[in-house]
Design a protein around this motif. Structure first.
Motif: not given
Length: 314
Positions: A256-279
């Motif tokens: 869902v976040l990756r899909a939102v990231g297609l239109v939201s630069p902010m969310v796209r940047e969050l997906v890029d640092v996924r490792h900060q939220f998974e461990g």
């Protein structure tokens, strides 16, 4: 007392300026929009990427604090000229350069992050921050400037705008008893940096020569997962007059976040640092406590202060 110049008037810059002024220092805040000067803090309108203007405004300063906060999706374009201008200004004025940084430089940690942990980030934002620190440290070791850096976990506190905190943005949701949707795994341990502790660390780095030539972590309370932290905040928000149900917390699916990231630069940047939220994303600030004597505000106090800033009608 000495003149201290703070560049940036966001939550970090404002809190640091207020603390320095309360301790009796002369304080000048520089920002693109300027501000209203008071007897305690002077404001000037200066572009942080303009080295000549920064130098003119920082003449005579004992310390120069980098509290600039470019738009999240513009780090790669906006940070390099600002970092270069600040480094040039520090060299020209002789002021200690104190930079407010974060944990991006460490990439995906394998345990608690210490200031001497390897800088292994491979994402774009982490590489930008690594380059900033590497350039500053090289200039310090060459004897051109004196630098130090504070690194903090995610912010929390009543002074932090919702857009700057994964916890604060959820407070109205908790108040209404709705589900709090968070980034990543809600149950992994995380450190949280209370904004007054951030300001206290920056102020210490700018006034203690022992801080020079290395990075320091802002002391944080023992780790709390997003679910635990939001559960604590929901309980603190509740009162007999305005009861708040226990927090309901769920993680937003990454597709869902990756899909939102297609239109939201902010969310796209969050997906890029996924490792900060998974461990586990935990700070070790023991060196700051041992050397500079700084400790974290107790978590119960952080929760009470943060929840106390939310109107009962929010």
């Amino acid at each position: 007392m000495a003149l201290h110049v703070v560049v940036g008037k966001g939550p970090v810059g404002t809190a640091t300026a207020e603390l320095l002024a309360a301790r009796g220092h002369r304080v000048r805040v520089l920002s693109r929009g300027g501000g209203t000067s008071t007897g305690a803090v002077e404001h000037r309108r200066v572009d942080a990427a303009d080295a000549a203007a920064l130098t003119a405004a920082a003449r005579g300063a004992a310390a120069l604090y980098n509290a600039v906060n470019p738009a999240y999706h513009r780090w790669a374009t906006d940070w390099p000229p600002v970092a270069a201008a600040l480094l040039t200004t520090a060299e020209r004025t002789g002021a200690v350069l104190v930079t407010m940084s974060n944990l991006y430089v460490y990439g995906a940690p394998t345990g608690p992050m210490r200031p001497d942990s390897p800088l292994t980030a491979t994402d774009l934002k982490g590489r930008v921050r690594i380059a900033m620190w590497t350039d500053a440290l090289a200039a310090h070791e060459a004897g051109r400037v004196r630098v130090t850096e504070a690194r903090a976990a995610d912010f929390v506190g009543p002074q932090v705008p919702a857009a700057h905190s994964h916890l604060v943005r959820q407070l109205p949701t908790l108040r209404r008893g709705r589900t709090a949707w968070v980034i990543g795994d809600p149950d992994v341990p995380r450190s949280w940096a209370y904004l007054p502790d951030v300001a206290a660390t920056l102020a210490a780095l700018g006034t203690d020569e022992r801080a020079l030539g290395r990075a320091w972590h802002v002391p944080s309370a023992p780790p709390r997962s997003q679910r635990q932290a939001l559960t604590d905040l929901a309980a603190a928000l509740s009162s007999p007059a305005h009861p708040v149900p226990p927090a309901r917390v769920r993680g937003v699916p990454w597709p869902v976040l990756r899909a939102v990231g297609l239109v939201s630069p902010m969310v796209r940047e969050l997906v890029d640092v996924r490792h900060q939220f998974e461990g586990e994303y935990v700070v070790d600030a023991s060196a700051t406590t041992a050397t500079l004597g700084l400790t974290a505000t107790a978590w119960d106090e952080v929760v009470a202060a943060t929840a106390g800033a939310v109107p009962a009608t929010a």
